[in-house]
Design a protein around this motif. Structure first.
Motif, PDB file in Angstrom:
ATOM      1  N   THR A 178    -110.733 -32.312 -23.847  1.00 58.31           N
ATOM      2  CA  THR A 178    -110.607 -30.945 -24.355  1.00 58.31           C
ATOM      3  C   THR A 178    -110.723 -30.917 -25.880  1.00 58.31           C
ATOM      4  O   THR A 178    -111.440 -30.079 -26.436  1.00 58.31           O
ATOM      5  CB  THR A 178    -109.258 -30.346 -23.899  1.00 58.31           C
ATOM      6  OG1 THR A 178    -109.233 -30.369 -22.470  1.00 58.31           O
ATOM      7  CG2 THR A 178    -109.084 -28.930 -24.393  1.00 58.31           C
ATOM      8  N   ASP A 218    -115.772 -28.160 -20.253  1.00 54.70           N
ATOM      9  CA  ASP A 218    -114.596 -29.041 -20.289  1.00 54.70           C
ATOM     10  C   ASP A 218    -114.122 -29.289 -18.862  1.00 54.70           C
ATOM     11  O   ASP A 218    -113.685 -28.375 -18.173  1.00 54.70           O
ATOM     12  CB  ASP A 218    -113.483 -28.372 -21.120  1.00 54.70           C
ATOM     13  CG  ASP A 218    -112.278 -29.285 -21.289  1.00 54.70           C
ATOM     14  OD1 ASP A 218    -112.435 -30.521 -21.184  1.00 54.70           O
ATOM     15  OD2 ASP A 218    -111.169 -28.754 -21.531  1.00 54.70           O
ATOM     16  N   ASP A 265    -111.217 -26.427 -16.197  1.00 54.11           N
ATOM     17  CA  ASP A 265    -109.989 -27.144 -15.853  1.00 54.11           C
ATOM     18  C   ASP A 265    -108.897 -26.113 -15.567  1.00 54.11           C
ATOM     19  O   ASP A 265    -108.639 -25.252 -16.417  1.00 54.11           O
ATOM     20  CB  ASP A 265    -109.603 -28.048 -17.038  1.00 54.11           C
ATOM     21  CG  ASP A 265    -108.382 -28.898 -16.746  1.00 54.11           C
ATOM     22  OD1 ASP A 265    -107.704 -28.669 -15.720  1.00 54.11           O
ATOM     23  OD2 ASP A 265    -108.102 -29.797 -17.559  1.00 54.11           O
ATOM     24  N   ASN A 305    -106.586 -25.667 -20.946  1.00 54.29           N
ATOM     25  CA  ASN A 305    -106.274 -26.085 -22.325  1.00 54.29           C
ATOM     26  C   ASN A 305    -107.302 -25.600 -23.335  1.00 54.29           C
ATOM     27  O   ASN A 305    -106.959 -25.299 -24.485  1.00 54.29           O
ATOM     28  CB  ASN A 305    -106.156 -27.613 -22.422  1.00 54.29           C
ATOM     29  CG  ASN A 305    -105.000 -28.176 -21.620  1.00 54.29           C
ATOM     30  OD1 ASN A 305    -105.060 -29.282 -21.102  1.00 54.29           O
ATOM     31  ND2 ASN A 305    -103.924 -27.404 -21.487  1.00 54.29           N
TER      32      ASN A 305
HETATM   33 MG    MG Z   1    -108.370 -31.406 -20.975  1.00 49.34          MG
END
Ligand code: MG
Ligand code: ATP
Length: 260
Positions: A18, A126, A41, A45
């Protein structure tokens, strides 16, 4: 349309996926390229790291993958010029199961990106810390994979499993997929083990390694709490400068700038 799609993937948790994705995306955006960050994800994040409240987002990667929203409606502007985001929330965890019944379930991220009506130079995805259907979707949608990794004892074991998955996705679903680079993160050159592991990685993957590891830097850990990519928040830090160089290398390797 998206000109180049890169997935930031490693099934190992906490290796800097991330942090790398946000900072490289921001560094590339600062050079004037339009960059779409896709938070793939369920931890979200990337979304919170850009200062976006998960409670307030309406259309996310979840709706995008499942075809429940118009793709362009899932894209948010961010506080950073040229940087856009498809946010994610914990709801994305459910997509794993809901994709199971879908035809071409591995191709939903590709369908989503192909459905965007605005143009982006890059999409940067990500990935979660697993080799799940979410990661397979990201790989199936990508031209290149960036593998962030730490120089730790078990890093190489994980790397061979990841390379195997990348080869399988390439064979089965996406023949244009390649490894764009291996990016060493949180590097501490004073630790013997780190130096040894880096030597080992060089033995097998010298051509894939980014020229410079990303050093450990407190500024990189602080930035998410300000909701700003570190590369913009502290330009002169050694960590953010290393990300700037990685971004330049990516532009070269993808042929956006000369020497690729
Ligand atoms: Mg991550
Ligand atoms: P996950 O697998 O949970 O998604 P990740 O691979 O995305 O994790 P990050 O969240 O980017 O990893 O980083 C893990 C932790 O390490 C975070 O707290 C982050 O702030 C910190 N970190 C990442 N890179 C650096 C660095 N170069 N120096 C110091 N801390 C770092």
């Amino acid at each position: 349309m998206v000109r180049y799609t890169a997935a930031f993937a490693n099934q190992k948790g906490g290796v800097g996926k991330t942090t790398s994705c946000i900072n490289i995306a921001a560094a590339v955006a600062a050079k004037g390229y339009r960059v779409l960050l896709v938070d793939c994800d369920p931890q979200g994040n990337t979304t919170s790291g850009l200062g976006i409240s998960k409670k307030e987002v309406r259309h996310t990667t979840y709706e995008g993958l499942l075809g429940e929203a118009v793709p362009q409606d899932c894209v948010l502007t961010t506080g950073v010029e040229n940087l856009f985001l498809v946010p994610s929330t914990i709801q994305l965890a459910g997509a794993e199961f809901e994709l199971i019944d879908m035809e071409k379930r591995e191709g939903q991220m590709r369908r989503f990106l192909d459905g965007l009506t605005e143009d982006y130079d890059f999409a940067m995805i990500d990935c979660p810390p697993s080799l799940s259907m979410l990661t397979v979707n990201a790989l199936t949608a990508s031209d290149g994979v960036i593998i962030p990794m730490q120089c730790e004892y078990y890093a190489l074991e994980g790397l061979s499993q990841l390379m195997l998955t990348i080869r399988k996705v390439k064979q089965l679903y996406n023949s244009r997929l390649s490894v764009l680079g291996i990016l060493i993160t949180m590097y501490n050159g004073r630790l013997n083990l780190s130096v040894q592991v880096l030597d080992e990685i060089k033995k097998y993957y010298a051509d894939k390694l980014f020229p410079e590891p990303i050093p450990r830097s407190v500024k990189l850990t602080e930035a998410p709490s300000y909701g700003v990519p570190a590369v913009l928040y502290d330009k002169y830090n050694k960590g953010t400068q290393a990300y700037g160089k990685a971004a330049e290398e990516i532009l070269r390797r993808t042929g956006f700038t000369a020497g690729g």
